[in-house]
Design a protein around this motif. Structure first.
Motif, PDB file in Angstrom:
ATOM      1  N   ASN A 167       4.593   1.166  -2.914  1.00  0.00           N
ATOM      2  CA  ASN A 167       3.625   0.115  -3.248  1.00  0.00           C
ATOM      3  C   ASN A 167       2.300   0.674  -3.796  1.00  0.00           C
ATOM      4  O   ASN A 167       1.369  -0.090  -4.023  1.00  0.00           O
ATOM      5  N   ASP A 168       2.206   1.994  -3.987  1.00  0.00           N
ATOM      6  CA  ASP A 168       1.012   2.681  -4.501  1.00  0.00           C
ATOM      7  C   ASP A 168      -0.239   2.470  -3.653  1.00  0.00           C
ATOM      8  O   ASP A 168      -1.353   2.696  -4.108  1.00  0.00           O
ATOM      9  N   THR A 169      -0.085   2.066  -2.395  1.00  0.00           N
ATOM     10  CA  THR A 169      -1.208   1.945  -1.478  1.00  0.00           C
ATOM     11  C   THR A 169      -1.625   3.346  -1.043  1.00  0.00           C
ATOM     12  O   THR A 169      -0.774   4.195  -0.775  1.00  0.00           O
TER      13      THR A 169
END
Length: 181
Positions: free
Chosen positions: A85-87
């Motif tokens: 999720n590229d968090t």
């Protein structure tokens, strides 16, 4: 370097009295940069992968002209990214660290006093929301040779909830922020 890696972690500073003349030699200065990236395939025991990027710049004094065994001044970031999720969560630290053996034999059981001034470890999300933050701390660590035995906080001007939880809070906070829990 083992001590520095542990405290990149966590990390440590000095404020003791004047140095005896026998210790006032050239400090043996070493400037360093550490950059590394890797994937932790089982981050905090979740069974999920997290990309980790480390960037540290510092100066270490191998023979500091103060009554300590090791001293460094560094700043750095460790960036944890969930590839699904590229968090991201960023651990930032900056400031001086010192390490002094206060009792025992370095080859056997020995106790170190670690002092961290400045920012010993702040966890924040990419948008700047602070998850955990901490400042000045003094703690004693006991080793049997190179093997870590225990840690006791002596002075806590933090707060340092992660150290107070024996580093367990890190996984709780970071896995939640990364969407892994």
């Amino acid at each position: 370097m083992r001590r520095f890696a542990l405290v990149v972690g966590i990390v440590v500073a000095l404020g003791l009295g004047g140095a005896p003349s026998a210790v006032a030699a050239e400090p043996g200065v070493n400037h360093f940069t550490i950059t590394e990236s890797f994937t932790d395939g089982d981050f905090c025991g979740t069974g999920q992968a997290v990309d980790v990027s480390i960037s540290i710049r510092g100066t270490e004094f191998l023979s500091p002209n103060q009554p300590v065994g090791y001293r460094n001044v560094s700043q750095g970031n460790v960036v944890y990214t969930n590839p699904l999720n590229d968090t991201t969560v960023i651990r930032h630290f900056a400031g001086p660290v010192s390490d002094t053996i206060i009792s025992g034999d370095p080859q056997g059981v020995n106790t170190h006093e670690l002092i961290v001034s400045g920012l010993s470890g702040q966890l924040r999300t990419a948008d700047g929301s602070v998850l955990l933050g901490a400042g000045y701390i003094v703690f004693h660590e006991v080793f049997n040779g190179e093997e870590f035995v225990s840690r006791e906080i002596i002075v806590n001007r933090g707060p340092h909830p992660n150290l107070e939880s024996d580093l367990a809070l890190f996984c709780d906070v970071v896995t939640d922020a990364l969407g892994l829990s």
